[in-house]
Design a protein around this motif. Structure first.
Motif, PDB file in Angstrom:
ATOM      1  N   PHE A 231       5.646   9.656   7.917  1.00 45.40           N
ATOM      2  CA  PHE A 231       6.197   9.339   8.992  1.00 45.40           C
ATOM      3  C   PHE A 231       4.897   7.955   9.074  1.00 45.40           C
ATOM      4  CE2 PHE A 231       3.528  12.116  11.081  1.00 45.40           C
ATOM      5  CZ  PHE A 231       2.770  11.999  11.848  1.00 45.40           C
ATOM      6  N   CYS A 232       4.962   7.345   9.557  1.00 43.00           N
ATOM      7  CA  CYS A 232       4.310   5.926   9.666  1.00 43.00           C
ATOM      8  C   CYS A 232       4.162   5.916  11.251  1.00 43.00           C
ATOM      9  CB  CYS A 232       4.781   4.735   9.351  1.00 43.00           C
ATOM     10  SG  CYS A 232       4.379   3.561   9.543  1.00 43.00           S
TER      11      CYS A 232
ATOM     12  N   ILE B  42      -0.324  -0.289  -2.377  1.00 42.75           N
ATOM     13  CA  ILE B  42      -0.055   0.616  -0.933  1.00 42.75           C
ATOM     14  C   ILE B  42      -1.019   1.735  -1.610  1.00 42.75           C
ATOM     15  CG2 ILE B  42       1.549   2.997  -1.259  1.00 42.75           C
ATOM     16  CD1 ILE B  42       3.918   1.526  -2.025  1.00 42.75           C
ATOM     17  N   TYR B  43      -2.013   2.273  -0.535  1.00 43.04           N
ATOM     18  CA  TYR B  43      -3.114   2.788  -1.013  1.00 43.04           C
ATOM     19  C   TYR B  43      -4.026   3.740  -0.305  1.00 43.04           C
ATOM     20  CZ  TYR B  43      -5.284   0.455   2.537  1.00 43.04           C
ATOM     21  OH  TYR B  43      -5.063  -0.546   3.825  1.00 43.04           O
TER      22      TYR B  43
ATOM     23  N   SER C 131      -1.611   4.302   3.096  1.00 41.02           N
ATOM     24  CA  SER C 131      -1.684   3.001   3.920  1.00 41.02           C
ATOM     25  C   SER C 131      -0.630   1.655   2.863  1.00 41.02           C
ATOM     26  CB  SER C 131      -3.075   1.830   4.345  1.00 41.02           C
ATOM     27  OG  SER C 131      -3.858   2.747   5.598  1.00 41.02           O
ATOM     28  N   VAL C 132       0.001   1.067   4.018  1.00 47.22           N
ATOM     29  CA  VAL C 132       0.489  -0.143   2.922  1.00 47.22           C
ATOM     30  C   VAL C 132       0.702  -1.102   3.481  1.00 47.22           C
ATOM     31  CG1 VAL C 132       3.222  -0.811   1.871  1.00 47.22           C
ATOM     32  CG2 VAL C 132       2.517   1.437   2.992  1.00 47.22           C
ATOM     33  N   GLU C 133       0.288  -2.199   2.833  1.00 48.35           N
ATOM     34  CA  GLU C 133      -0.841  -3.286   3.435  1.00 48.35           C
ATOM     35  C   GLU C 133       0.085  -4.628   3.148  1.00 48.35           C
ATOM     36  OE1 GLU C 133      -4.632  -4.609   3.160  1.00 48.35           O
ATOM     37  OE2 GLU C 133      -3.599  -5.598   1.195  1.00 48.35           O
TER      38      GLU C 133
ATOM     39  N   CYS D  12       0.760   5.790   7.091  1.00 46.00           N
ATOM     40  CA  CYS D  12       1.340   6.813   7.292  1.00 46.00           C
ATOM     41  C   CYS D  12       1.218   8.147   6.836  1.00 46.00           C
ATOM     42  CB  CYS D  12       2.952   6.264   6.042  1.00 46.00           C
ATOM     43  SG  CYS D  12       3.406   4.626   6.038  1.00 46.00           S
ATOM     44  N   ARG D  13       1.462   9.098   7.656  1.00 47.44           N
ATOM     45  CA  ARG D  13       1.121  10.131   7.489  1.00 47.44           C
ATOM     46  C   ARG D  13       2.104  11.172   6.814  1.00 47.44           C
ATOM     47  NH1 ARG D  13      -4.082   8.631   9.349  1.00 47.44           N
ATOM     48  NH2 ARG D  13      -4.279   7.983  11.013  1.00 47.44           N
TER      49      ARG D  13
END
Length: 85
Positions: free
Chosen positions: A40-41, A82-83, A6-8, A55-56
């Motif tokens: 991809f997201c 980013i986590y 994940s990107v926050e 994202c995967r």
């Protein structure tokens, strides 16, 4: 197997603007990850004060580095973190 990453980003507080921003973020991340064959997201969500793009990815470490480099100096450079979930 794909792993979630994940990107926050901080939310603006304007729902319509945040939704447009979420779409732009997902498109940019999908393009960058796809270019390198990393993933991809596929979804995003709006939480209290944050936009989260999930994202995967195939390689978490390499994808994190790629996302960091892609966002640095871009219009999306204001991400919070980013986590991995």
């Amino acid at each position: 197997d794909y792993a979630p990453l994940s990107v926050e980003f901080p939310a603006s507080g304007n729902a319509a603007e945040d939704q447009d921003t979420q779409i732009d973020i997902e498109d940019a991340l999908t393009e960058k990850l796809g270019w390198f064959g990393l993933g991809f997201c596929d979804e995003g969500r709006l939480t209290d004060g944050a936009l989260e793009s999930c994202c995967r990815v195939l390689d978490v470490e390499l994808a994190t580095k790629t996302i960091f480099e892609a966002l640095d100096g871009s219009v999306f450079a204001d991400y919070s973190r980013i986590y991995q979930e």
